[in-house]
Structure formats: C-alpha cells, structure tokens
Enzyme design. Sequence first.
Site: not given
Length: 154
Positions: A120-122
């Site tokens: 989850p780089c967001h």
Amino acid sequence: MDYQVVIAAPFGRLGVRCEAGALLELRFLPAGAALRPPKPGSLEAEVARQLDAYYADPRHVFTVPRRLAGTPYQLRVWERISAIPCGDTRRYLDLSRELASSPRAVGGACGRNPIPIIVPCHRVVASAGLGGFNQSTGDETLDIKKWLLLHELG
C-alpha cells in the site's frame, strides 16, 4: 506492456501479471482500457477476487502469493510500507529516517512499487500534502491515491 488480464476497479482499470504461481505486477491503466477477464480458477482470478474483497472492506488482508522484484533498498521500503496499517499514513520523511535514507529515495521506491494497493504505497504521504503516486503527481494518479485513502478511512 500488454496485459493478458485487465480488471475493473472503482477508479479505473488494473492490468494484472502473474507468473509461476505468484503475482508480479498490478498496473493502473486508463479507465477506457478494454477489460480482459481472468480464467476461472486462475491466480489472476484470485487476485481479482481479493481486490474486490478489499473494495468491499478496506481491512481485507491480502493472501495472494506475490513476488516482488527490486533492489535490496526497494525491497526494504516495500516491506516497511506493507507494515503500515489500513487507515494510517506515514510520511516519506519518517520512512527515510527509519531507513537511514532520504525522502526522495523513499519516494522513488514507492513509485516503482510493482504491486500497488496490495503493497500500500498510497499510505505514504508528503510532509505537506499527498505527495506523488505511481511515479506521477498528475491528477489521474493522485485521484486514485485520494480514493484509496478515503476508502480506508471508511
């Protein structure tokens, strides 16, 4: 890259690439990209099922087998990103301090994440604002980042 499987997402389309029993890549594609459904029972179908479960409940825990290809540094960043709980965010600066690195290097690794959403780089944001997403600061990708963050805040 031409994806054999293209699935619908609430924010557009995702290209899915699996090989040798592992997910290798999810790629954000334009909303108008032609759908190419996965074969029933395939790993791509399981990826689509788990993504649908996440869209229904952002606390869904992904169990799909995956193989991340990157530099040792990128792998360390992606491991740290994967530990950020749903609904939380971390700043590039904070991760860079943990990794004895720079915020720019963390941002570069985030942008090269081959499996966004699942890794989850967001959830990684700038000190002031959202920062970039998926190697871009354009509205299209930032709109996806906003959607994912708002979805997780429920």
